[in-house]
Design a protein around this motif. Sequence first.
Motif, short mmCIF file in Angstrom:
data_model
loop_
_atom_site.label_atom_id
_atom_site.label_comp_id
_atom_site.label_asym_id
_atom_site.label_seq_id
_atom_site.Cartn_x
_atom_site.Cartn_y
_atom_site.Cartn_z
N ALA A 157 -0.12 -2.44 2.72
CA ALA A 157 -0.36 -2.10 1.32
C ALA A 157 -1.68 -2.71 0.83
O ALA A 157 -2.45 -2.06 0.13
CB ALA A 157 0.80 -2.58 0.45
N LEU A 158 -1.94 -3.96 1.21
CA LEU A 158 -3.20 -4.60 0.82
C LEU A 158 -4.39 -3.94 1.51
O LEU A 158 -5.46 -3.80 0.91
CB LEU A 158 -3.16 -6.09 1.13
CG LEU A 158 -2.23 -6.93 0.25
CD1 LEU A 158 -2.24 -8.38 0.70
CD2 LEU A 158 -2.61 -6.81 -1.21
N ASP A 159 -4.23 -3.53 2.76
CA ASP A 159 -5.31 -2.85 3.46
C ASP A 159 -5.61 -1.49 2.84
O ASP A 159 -6.76 -1.05 2.80
CB ASP A 159 -4.98 -2.68 4.95
CG ASP A 159 -5.05 -3.98 5.72
OD1 ASP A 159 -5.69 -4.93 5.21
OD2 ASP A 159 -4.46 -4.06 6.82
N ALA A 160 -4.58 -0.80 2.35
CA ALA A 160 -4.78 0.51 1.74
C ALA A 160 -5.49 0.39 0.39
O ALA A 160 -6.35 1.20 0.06
CB ALA A 160 -3.45 1.22 1.57
N LEU A 161 -5.13 -0.63 -0.40
CA LEU A 161 -5.71 -0.78 -1.74
C LEU A 161 -7.00 -1.59 -1.75
O LEU A 161 -7.81 -1.44 -2.65
CB LEU A 161 -4.68 -1.44 -2.66
CG LEU A 161 -3.43 -0.62 -2.92
CD1 LEU A 161 -2.41 -1.45 -3.68
CD2 LEU A 161 -3.77 0.64 -3.67
N LYS A 162 -7.18 -2.46 -0.78
CA LYS A 162 -8.35 -3.32 -0.67
C LYS A 162 -8.68 -4.04 -1.98
O LYS A 162 -9.78 -3.90 -2.52
CB LYS A 162 -9.56 -2.53 -0.21
CG LYS A 162 -9.41 -1.91 1.15
CD LYS A 162 -10.66 -1.13 1.50
CE LYS A 162 -10.49 -0.40 2.78
NZ LYS A 162 -9.86 0.89 2.65
N PRO A 163 -7.74 -4.82 -2.55
CA PRO A 163 -8.05 -5.52 -3.80
C PRO A 163 -9.12 -6.58 -3.57
O PRO A 163 -9.09 -7.33 -2.61
CB PRO A 163 -6.71 -6.16 -4.20
CG PRO A 163 -5.94 -6.25 -2.93
CD PRO A 163 -6.40 -5.13 -2.06
N VAL A 164 -10.09 -6.62 -4.48
CA VAL A 164 -11.20 -7.56 -4.37
C VAL A 164 -10.70 -8.95 -4.72
O VAL A 164 -10.11 -9.17 -5.76
CB VAL A 164 -12.36 -7.14 -5.30
CG1 VAL A 164 -13.46 -8.18 -5.30
CG2 VAL A 164 -12.88 -5.78 -4.89
N GLY A 165 -10.93 -9.90 -3.81
CA GLY A 165 -10.55 -11.29 -4.06
C GLY A 165 -9.20 -11.65 -3.48
O GLY A 165 -8.92 -12.82 -3.24
N ILE A 166 -8.34 -10.68 -3.25
CA ILE A 166 -7.02 -10.96 -2.66
C ILE A 166 -7.12 -10.61 -1.19
O ILE A 166 -7.27 -9.44 -0.82
CB ILE A 166 -5.91 -10.16 -3.36
CG1 ILE A 166 -5.83 -10.58 -4.82
CG2 ILE A 166 -4.59 -10.36 -2.66
CD1 ILE A 166 -4.82 -9.83 -5.64
N THR A 167 -7.07 -11.65 -0.36
CA THR A 167 -7.35 -11.44 1.05
C THR A 167 -6.12 -11.49 1.96
O THR A 167 -6.20 -11.04 3.09
CB THR A 167 -8.33 -12.52 1.54
OG1 THR A 167 -7.76 -13.81 1.28
CG2 THR A 167 -9.66 -12.41 0.82
N ARG A 168 -5.02 -12.01 1.46
CA ARG A 168 -3.87 -12.18 2.35
C ARG A 168 -2.57 -12.12 1.57
O ARG A 168 -2.56 -12.16 0.35
CB ARG A 168 -3.96 -13.50 3.10
CG ARG A 168 -3.97 -14.71 2.19
CD ARG A 168 -4.32 -15.98 2.97
NE ARG A 168 -4.48 -17.09 2.06
CZ ARG A 168 -3.52 -17.95 1.74
NH1 ARG A 168 -2.33 -17.81 2.26
NH2 ARG A 168 -3.76 -18.94 0.91
#
Length: 182
Positions: free
Chosen positions: A162-173
């Motif tokens: 989910a994080l890889d799909a959205l690529k939120p800036v600043g949230i890495t893990r």
Amino acid sequence: MRAPVQKLIRRPSRSIPSVILALLLLAAGSLGSWLLGHRIVSGTWPDRAATTLDAVGSATLGSAAVLIIAGIVAVCGLVMILMALWPGVPEHVEILPDAVPGQTAVTRRDLAGLVRTQVEQVDGVHSVAVTARRSRVDVVVLSVLDDLAPVREAARKKADEALDALKPVGITRSRVRIRHTS
């Protein structure tokens, strides 16, 4: 020609210093109103106020009590100034960064909801609680299964997807914790 696109605004969190200052002003204003009301009604200052004002008036600047109070007030003022200047966590997070001018942003709450929806699809998950922090997403999974290792691994994989799909800036893990529930 297009105008330059502004970045997301990071505003400092000033709520705690504002509340402290408001409470102090409310207390001082209430005390002053009560003293003024007593003075208007009776024509004299209250006994406690008169003795306190006499004691304060007779105190020297070098006395221990005055120095202690001055130190406490100075520390409180410094803490309030630092809290007013300390940047708060921005409410919005930029997602899907690319070279196209403009930004796509969601609230941290919505980002947590999107991650929660993905993790809830894992087999063996009873419920999920997700919190989007400054640099990571915290995921707490409740499961009724006895063997929690495969559920933890699948939940971690889904959260990372989910994080890889959205690529939120600043949230890495993401940090996934799992608990057994009955």
